[in-house]
Design a protein around this motif. Structure first.
Motif, short mmCIF file in Angstrom:
data_model
loop_
_atom_site.label_atom_id
_atom_site.label_comp_id
_atom_site.label_asym_id
_atom_site.label_seq_id
_atom_site.Cartn_x
_atom_site.Cartn_y
_atom_site.Cartn_z
N MET A 79 0.83 -1.20 0.00
CA MET A 79 0.00 0.00 0.00
C MET A 79 0.86 1.25 0.00
SD MET A 79 -2.83 1.59 -0.10
CE MET A 79 -3.99 0.22 -0.01
N LEU A 80 1.99 1.23 0.74
CA LEU A 80 2.86 2.40 0.78
C LEU A 80 3.43 2.71 -0.60
CD1 LEU A 80 4.38 4.58 2.35
CD2 LEU A 80 6.16 2.90 2.83
N VAL A 81 3.83 1.68 -1.34
CA VAL A 81 4.35 1.90 -2.70
C VAL A 81 3.28 2.53 -3.59
CG1 VAL A 81 5.14 0.75 -4.81
CG2 VAL A 81 6.07 0.06 -2.59
N PHE A 82 2.04 2.04 -3.50
CA PHE A 82 0.98 2.59 -4.33
C PHE A 82 0.63 4.01 -3.93
CE2 PHE A 82 -0.69 -1.94 -5.26
CZ PHE A 82 0.25 -2.07 -6.27
N ILE A 83 0.73 4.32 -2.62
CA ILE A 83 0.48 5.69 -2.18
C ILE A 83 1.57 6.62 -2.71
CG2 ILE A 83 0.50 7.19 -0.14
CD1 ILE A 83 -1.02 5.01 1.33
N CYS A 84 2.83 6.17 -2.67
CA CYS A 84 3.93 6.97 -3.23
C CYS A 84 3.71 7.20 -4.72
CB CYS A 84 5.27 6.28 -2.99
SG CYS A 84 5.84 6.31 -1.28
N ASN A 90 0.24 12.87 -8.40
CA ASN A 90 -0.36 14.07 -7.84
C ASN A 90 0.57 15.28 -8.00
OD1 ASN A 90 -1.96 15.69 -5.74
ND2 ASN A 90 0.02 15.52 -4.77
N SER A 91 1.86 15.08 -7.75
CA SER A 91 2.81 16.19 -7.83
C SER A 91 3.02 16.64 -9.27
CB SER A 91 4.14 15.79 -7.20
OG SER A 91 4.79 14.81 -7.99
N MET A 160 -6.99 11.31 -13.66
CA MET A 160 -6.22 11.67 -14.85
C MET A 160 -7.05 11.52 -16.12
SD MET A 160 -2.30 10.47 -14.22
CE MET A 160 -2.70 8.80 -13.75
N LEU A 161 -7.84 10.45 -16.20
CA LEU A 161 -8.70 10.28 -17.36
C LEU A 161 -9.74 11.39 -17.43
CD1 LEU A 161 -9.25 6.41 -17.33
CD2 LEU A 161 -7.95 7.74 -19.00
N ARG A 162 -10.26 11.78 -16.26
CA ARG A 162 -11.23 12.88 -16.23
C ARG A 162 -10.60 14.17 -16.73
NH1 ARG A 162 -12.12 15.67 -10.65
NH2 ARG A 162 -10.07 16.41 -11.39
N ASP A 163 -9.39 14.47 -16.24
CA ASP A 163 -8.72 15.70 -16.64
C ASP A 163 -8.26 15.67 -18.09
OD1 ASP A 163 -9.17 16.54 -14.12
OD2 ASP A 163 -7.07 16.84 -13.56
#
Length: 385
Positions: A79-84, A90-91, A160-163
Motif C-alpha cells: 500500500m505504501l508503494v501505491f500511495i507513493c 499528484n505532484s 487523470m482520465l477525467r482531466d
C-alpha cells in the motif's frame, strides 16, 4: 538457501532500482516530483526485500508466527508503494488529494487498513491463510484485497482520465494520458499478483515502470527549460529544422514561427527586482501555454524573456487568432499589478517562400523588432533594453 527464479527476479529488480535511486539522487535536484520519485523507489526496494522473505517462507520455512508477520508487513508496504505512486502522479499534475492539516492521516489509514488484511487473514483465511506450520494458501476473497491494494492508483487513474477529457491544452491531455499508461499495467498486475502468488508480476511491473519514468525524467531534464517548464532552445532548434524539412518535402506550407519578446522587461527587473522578473517570465509562459490550447503548437523558451512558437496550420487566420489570444491572456496578467507586461510578437510563414529555417526564423525576428519599435513609439516609453 537455493536461489529460485522468483528470488532471482526480485534480486535483479532490487539491483536495478538501486541504480535508479543513485542516478536520480546524484542530480541534486530538489524538484518535488523527483523527491517523491526517490521515495517511491526506496519503498519499492523495501517491498521487494519483504517479497523475498515472503517467497522463502510461504512453504512453511519460517513457521506460523513469522509468516503472519511477513504477510502483514507485505500488505502495508504494498500500500505504501501505491500511495507513493499516487503522490508522484499528484505532484506532476498538481492534484492535492491530501493537502492541508491532517492530510497525512489519509495515507496512514490506507496503510493500517491494508495491514489489517493480513491480521484478518490470520483469523479467517478469507484473503490468504497461514496454517499452523506456516504454509501460505490463497483465500476465497483474495481478489478483494487486490482491488483494495490498488485503490489509490485506481483513484488517481480516474482523475487523470477525467482531466484528460476536460483539458483544453493538448500537451496537458497528453501528459495525463501518458501517466495513465504507466498506471494501468500496475493496476491490472496488482490484482493478478493477489490471485497468482508464484510469479513476481508486481515487482517486475513496478520496476519497469519506475525505469521508464527515470528515462522520462532524464529526457525532460535535457529538453526542458527549468524556469518555465517549456521546451528549451536546443530542443526548439531541432524541432524547427525537422518541421521545416517535413513541410518542404511534403510540398505544403502550413508552418509558422512566432517570436515573442517582453517589452520593458529591464525596467521591471531594475524597479521590482530579479525575483519579480523571474515571476513575470513564468507567468507569461503559462499565459502563452493557455492561449495555445488545442492548437498544434510547439512552445519554447528561447532565453530570458523571449518565447517562440512553431505552429502547424493550413489557415493563416488561426495564427492571427492565436496572437489575439496571447495578447488577451497577457492583459489578464496585468490586472492588479503595479507594472504592465507586454509582448511584442513577430510572425513568419513558410508560404512566403523561405528557402531555409534560418531565413524563416530571421524574418519572424525582424517582424518582432518592428512590432517592438511600434510599441515604444505608440506608448512613448523610453526603450531601455
Amino acid at each position: 538457501m537455493m536461489i529460485t527464479p522468483y528470488i532471482f527476479i526480485d534480486i535483479s529488480c532490487i539491483f536495478l532500482l538501486t541504480i535508479l535511486f543513485i542516478g536520480i539522487h546524484t542530480t541534486g535536484n530538489d524538484d518535488r516530483s523527483e523527491m517523491i520519485y526517490r521515495k517511491t523507489v526506496v519503498s519499492a526496494i523495501v517491498l521487494i526485500v519483504v517479497d523475498i522473505f515472503w517467497s522463502i517462507g510461504k512453504d512453511g520455512s519460517f513457521g506460523h508466527n513469522w509468516m503472519v508477520l511477513i504477510n502483514i508487513v507485505y500488505c502495508a508496504m504494498e500500500m505504501l508503494v501505491f500511495i507513493c505512486w499516487m503522490d508522484y502522479s499528484n505532484s506532476v499534475l498538481g492534484y492535492r488529494y491530501h493537502s492541508g492539516k491532517g492530510g497525512i492521516w489519509i495515507p496512514v489509514m490506507l496503510i493500517l487498513v491494508s495491514a489489517s488484511f493480513g491480521v484478518l487473514s490470520h483469523w479467517s483465511g478469507l484473503f490468504f491463510g497461514v496454517d499452523d506450520s506456516g504454509v501460505l494458501s490463497e483465500g476465497p476473497l483474495g481478489f478483494v484485497y487486490g482491488l483494495y491494494a490498488v485503490s489509490p492508483i485506481l483513484a488517481i487513474c480516474i482523475l487523470m482520465l477525467r482531466d484528460a477529457i476536460r483539458a483544453d491544452n493538448r500537451s496537458e491531455r497528453r501528459r495525463c494520458l501518458t501517466l495513465t499508461m504507466f498506471i494501468v499495467p500496475i493496476l491490472l498486475i496488482g490484482i493478478f499478483q493477489s490471485i497468482w502468488y508464484d510469479v513476481p508480476f508486481l515487482t517486475m511491473a513496478i520496476t519497469l515502470d519506475l525505469l521508464v519514468i527515470f528515462l522520462m525524467l532524464q529526457d525532460q531534464r535535457i529538453t526542458t527549460d527549468p524556469l518555465t517548464g517549456l521546451n528549451n532552445r536546443p530542443h526548439l532548434e531541432e524541432y524547427m529544422t525537422k518541421t521545416f524539412e517535413k513541410h518542404r518535402s511534403n510540398g505544403d506550407d502550413g508552418m509558422y514561427i512566432l517570436i515573442m519578446d517582453m517589452d520593458r522587461f529591464k525596467y521591471i527587473v531594475d524597479t521590482f527586482g530579479h525575483s519579480t522578473g523571474s515571476e513575470c517570465i513564468v507567468k507569461a509562459a503559462d499565459a502563452i501555454r493557455r492561449a495555445c490550447g488545442n492548437e498544434s503548437c510547439f512552445i519554447a523558451s528561447y532565453g530570458g524573456d523571449e518565447y517562440i512558437i512553431v505552429m502547424e496550420s493550413d489557415d493563416r487566420g488561426k495564427v492571427d487568432v492565436l496572437c489575439d489570444r496571447i495578447r488577451s491572456e497577457i492583459t489578464e496578467l496585468n490586472r492588479g499589478q503595479p507594472f504592465e507586461i507586454h509582448l511584442s510578437i513577430g510572425v513568419s510563414a513558410l508560404s512566403d517562400g523561405y528557402d531555409s529555417v534560418r531565413s524563416m526564423f530571421e524574418a519572424a525576428d525582424q517582424d518582432m523588432f518592428e512590432a517592438k519599435n511600434r510599441f515604444y513609439e505608440e506608448t512613448g516609453y523610453r526603450r531601455r533594453k
